[in-house]
Motif scaffolding. Structure first.
Motif, PDB file in Angstrom:
ATOM      1  N   LEU A  32     -51.110  -5.039  26.435  1.00  0.00           N
ATOM      2  CA  LEU A  32     -49.656  -5.156  26.503  1.00  0.00           C
ATOM      3  C   LEU A  32     -49.240  -6.578  26.872  1.00  0.00           C
ATOM      4  N   THR A  33     -49.967  -7.183  27.797  1.00  0.00           N
ATOM      5  CA  THR A  33     -49.663  -8.558  28.197  1.00  0.00           C
ATOM      6  C   THR A  33     -49.817  -9.519  27.024  1.00  0.00           C
ATOM      7  N   GLU A  34     -50.915  -9.368  26.263  1.00  0.00           N
ATOM      8  CA  GLU A  34     -51.137 -10.241  25.099  1.00  0.00           C
ATOM      9  C   GLU A  34     -50.047 -10.073  24.054  1.00  0.00           C
ATOM     10  N   LEU A  35     -49.467  -8.881  24.006  1.00  0.00           N
ATOM     11  CA  LEU A  35     -48.415  -8.607  23.027  1.00  0.00           C
ATOM     12  C   LEU A  35     -47.025  -8.946  23.563  1.00  0.00           C
ATOM     13  N   GLY A  36     -46.981  -9.440  24.805  1.00  0.00           N
ATOM     14  CA  GLY A  36     -45.699  -9.802  25.388  1.00  0.00           C
ATOM     15  C   GLY A  36     -44.887  -8.622  25.864  1.00  0.00           C
ATOM     16  N   LYS A  37     -45.543  -7.504  26.132  1.00  0.00           N
ATOM     17  CA  LYS A  37     -44.857  -6.305  26.596  1.00  0.00           C
ATOM     18  C   LYS A  37     -45.164  -6.086  28.074  1.00  0.00           C
ATOM     19  N   PRO A  38     -44.304  -5.399  28.810  1.00  0.00           N
ATOM     20  CA  PRO A  38     -44.537  -5.180  30.251  1.00  0.00           C
ATOM     21  C   PRO A  38     -45.703  -4.222  30.487  1.00  0.00           C
ATOM     22  N   PRO A  91     -46.090   0.663  12.736  1.00  0.00           N
ATOM     23  CA  PRO A  91     -47.464   0.593  12.224  1.00  0.00           C
ATOM     24  C   PRO A  91     -48.056  -0.815  12.283  1.00  0.00           C
ATOM     25  N   GLU A  92     -47.250  -1.826  12.001  1.00  0.00           N
ATOM     26  CA  GLU A  92     -47.757  -3.192  12.049  1.00  0.00           C
ATOM     27  C   GLU A  92     -48.152  -3.582  13.476  1.00  0.00           C
ATOM     28  N   LEU A  93     -47.334  -3.170  14.444  1.00  0.00           N
ATOM     29  CA  LEU A  93     -47.646  -3.449  15.840  1.00  0.00           C
ATOM     30  C   LEU A  93     -48.916  -2.722  16.265  1.00  0.00           C
ATOM     31  N   LYS A 124     -52.011  -4.376  14.949  1.00  0.00           N
ATOM     32  CA  LYS A 124     -52.287  -5.604  15.696  1.00  0.00           C
ATOM     33  C   LYS A 124     -52.845  -5.272  17.084  1.00  0.00           C
ATOM     34  N   ALA A 125     -52.331  -4.211  17.686  1.00  0.00           N
ATOM     35  CA  ALA A 125     -52.692  -3.882  19.070  1.00  0.00           C
ATOM     36  C   ALA A 125     -54.085  -3.270  19.194  1.00  0.00           C
ATOM     37  N   GLN A 168     -59.445  -2.779  21.852  1.00  0.00           N
ATOM     38  CA  GLN A 168     -60.893  -2.563  21.747  1.00  0.00           C
ATOM     39  C   GLN A 168     -61.669  -3.743  22.313  1.00  0.00           C
ATOM     40  N   ARG A 169     -61.200  -4.959  22.062  1.00  0.00           N
ATOM     41  CA  ARG A 169     -61.871  -6.140  22.610  1.00  0.00           C
ATOM     42  C   ARG A 169     -61.812  -6.145  24.133  1.00  0.00           C
TER      43      ARG A 169
END
Length: 240
Positions: free
Chosen positions: A48-54, A87-89, A92-93, A98-99
């Motif tokens: 979530l942090t990498e995606l800019g989400k809280p 779906p695009e998000l 990407k997520a 997984q990493r």
């Protein structure tokens, strides 16, 4: 799915006599053998942090566990059990999750209390053992090795081992074929609705533990033969 097995989906209609006479025990991984919630939640919050989400509270993410990593990612993205993310998000997520999970697979993960003692007793009593999980093999086998549990199991079935996974009965029926036993001679120990549904559809016995990840719900509402406080307690309710 064998139609004969479908006729045996509800054992509450018959009296259960303990100790149950069985020949093999299969055990779920997340929430039954291993307490993986902290590492699963950590990976979700890093995603979530990498995606800019809280970030979300660990307790919230723990309530999202129980339907596999893809569903966990979707629930973390939407902060809900049932909503679908863009779906695009999601595409990407998922690899980000997984990493992060692979890099911190067993930072906090440990066996639950009395798991090792229960496995030792099951082995000593001569039961054949398998681990059946919906977690991908890339995570399952390293976790079992890191926690020194892999050697207990004659067979490990991960979420990507067979064409279908729990709640489909296929993994349990596959285990029955492997052990050359009837479904009623197999016991599944798990923590979730997926486990209960799979066992009922296969015609197997099912014990549930109350400390796991049943999507935030209590296990007493599940259709199981017994709720046991630990694997060690489960050994007192079965015999060969």
């Amino acid at each position: 799915m064998n139609p004969d097995n479908l006729q045996r989906t509800d054992r509450r209609t018959t009296e259960i006599q303990f100790p149950l006479q069985i020949k093999a025990v299969v055990i779920d991984l997340d929430g039954t053998l291993l307490d993986t919630a902290m590492d699963l939640a950590s990976a979700a919050n890093k995603m979530l942090t990498e995606l800019g989400k809280p970030e979300l509270p660990v307790a919230t993410i723990q309530s999202f566990i129980g339907k596999g990593i893809q569903r966990l990612v979707k629930r973390s993205l939407t902060n809900s059990l049932d909503e679908e993310p863009d779906p695009e998000l999601f595409n990407k997520a998922l690899p980000i999750y997984q990493r992060n999970y692979h890099e911190n697979l067993y930072t906090h993960t440990r066996p639950f209390p009395e798991v090792v003692e229960g496995l030792d007793t099951l082995k000593k009593d001569g039961f054949r053992l398998a681990c059946i999980t919906n977690k991908a093999e890339a995570f399952t086998l390293p976790l079992l090795r890191a926690t020194n549990l892999l050697h207990y199991f004659e067979m490990v079935l991960s979420g990507d081992t067979l064409p279908k996974k729990k709640p489909d009965p296929l993994p349990l029926l596959h285990a029955c074929n492997h052990f050359q036993i009837k479904p009623y001679e197999l016991l599944l120990i798990g923590d979730s609705l997926n486990d209960a549904m799979a066992a009922r559809a296969a015609g197997c016995h099912i014990f549930c533990v109350p400390y796991g990840y049943n999507e935030g719900r209590g296990v007493n509402e599940l259709n199981c033969d017994a709720v046991v406080s630990s694997l060690l307690e489960a050994t007192k309710l079965i015999k060969k």
